[in-house]
Design an enzyme around this catalytic site. Structure first.
Site, PDB file in Angstrom:
ATOM      1  N   TYR A  45     -61.750  42.499-102.431  1.00 59.36           N
ATOM      2  CA  TYR A  45     -63.320  41.660-101.711  1.00 59.36           C
ATOM      3  C   TYR A  45     -64.211  40.857-103.146  1.00 59.36           C
ATOM      4  CZ  TYR A  45     -64.336  43.770 -97.287  1.00 59.36           C
ATOM      5  OH  TYR A  45     -63.694  43.659 -95.968  1.00 59.36           O
ATOM      6  N   LYS A 111     -58.546  56.283-100.605  1.00 62.13           N
ATOM      7  CA  LYS A 111     -57.148  56.254-100.181  1.00 62.13           C
ATOM      8  C   LYS A 111     -55.587  56.791-101.421  1.00 62.13           C
ATOM      9  CE  LYS A 111     -53.497  56.008 -96.516  1.00 62.13           C
ATOM     10  NZ  LYS A 111     -53.685  57.261 -95.948  1.00 62.13           N
ATOM     11  N   ASP A 144     -59.311  57.647 -93.191  1.00 58.92           N
ATOM     12  CA  ASP A 144     -57.953  58.133 -91.739  1.00 58.92           C
ATOM     13  C   ASP A 144     -58.644  58.912 -91.319  1.00 58.92           C
ATOM     14  OD1 ASP A 144     -56.481  58.976 -94.146  1.00 58.92           O
ATOM     15  OD2 ASP A 144     -54.407  58.426 -93.314  1.00 58.92           O
ATOM     16  N   ASP A 168     -67.119  49.341 -96.006  1.00 65.31           N
ATOM     17  CA  ASP A 168     -67.804  47.598 -94.941  1.00 65.31           C
ATOM     18  C   ASP A 168     -66.871  48.094 -93.666  1.00 65.31           C
ATOM     19  OD1 ASP A 168     -67.974  45.932 -93.425  1.00 65.31           O
ATOM     20  OD2 ASP A 168     -66.311  44.602 -94.393  1.00 65.31           O
TER      21      ASP A 168
END
Length: 239
Positions: A45, A111, A144, A168
């Protein structure tokens, strides 16, 4: 809602989104009380993007190809920025938040198994800061797997600290656990400044229609009072 440019200009680096189950909310769960703390200023972002077909995009593609990157010429590109400075700042904020409010555990979400040079920076910074807070449990989860864990057993999580994009996404997932965006408040915090708003932002299309749930806005008032040190008033309003 508070947009990216405003967050960056005011350095509102921490987005705090409590997700707490209240009696009467329509939900599949019986016990949820967790907080998503989201880094607000960088990650995907950051706004550093290269539009498909633009000349500077093609120049970047050629540079990256020379470095061994296998990029298609018809690509648009967004750069993911994760710094040690911002990562340590948001993780320290999460631990201080947990300590001040009597919460027991902080979970860093990442991640890093795939994005070793961006999320890897976030994870290493989180581990480094965690050593400064031996009184608070620390763990990390791959994003995940975190999604699955939250759906299966949200009651075992307390404070989640995340880079911008994951924060988010996960905050909306957590809002779904407790009944939706209409009952989830948030605050954006910087040094000496804070802005309070429902997670869903403003909803002008529902003005005058008796459709908008005011609970999130009311709870934002409680967050503001708590932030200002008015704990008794905050508790009274929440109750």
């Amino acid at each position: 809602s508070v947009n990216v440019a405003l967050r960056k200009s005011l350095d509102l680096y921490a987005n705090v989104r409590p997700c707490k189950l209240y009696p009467g909310a329509k939900t599949r769960y019986s016990e949820v009380d967790l907080v998503v703390i989201r880094e607000n200023t960088e990650d995907l972002y950051a706004g550093i993007e290269f539009r498909l077909g633009a000349s500077d995009t093609q120049e970047l593609i050629e540079i990256l190809r020379k470095k061994g990157g296998n990029l298609r010429s018809d690509s648009g590109i967004s750069l993911k920025l994760i710094s040690r400075t911002a990562s340590k700042r948001i993780v320290r904020f999460a631990f201080e938040y947990a300590r001040k409010r009597g919460r027991k555990k902080v979970t860093a979400v990442h991640k890093a198994n795939i994005m070793k040079f961006s999320d890897g920076v976030f994870l290493e910074a989180a581990k480094e800061v965690a050593r400064e807070y031996p009184d608070i449990e620390f763990e990390d989860r791959i994003v995940d797997n975190m999604c699955m864990q939250l759906v299966q057993k949200p009651e075992v999580y307390d404070v989640l600290v995340c880079p911008n994009l994951y924060g988010d996404i996960l905050s909306d997932l957590c809002a779904g656990l407790v009944g939706g965006l209409g009952i989830t408040p948030s605050m954006n915090v910087g040094e000496g400044i804070a802005v309070f708003e429902p997670v869903h932002g403003s909803a002008p299309k529902y003005a005058g229609m008796n459709k908008a749930n005011p609970t999130a806005a009311i709870l934002c008032g409680a967050l503001m009072l708590e932030h200002l040190g008015e704990e008794k008033a905050a508790t009274k309003l929440e109750n």
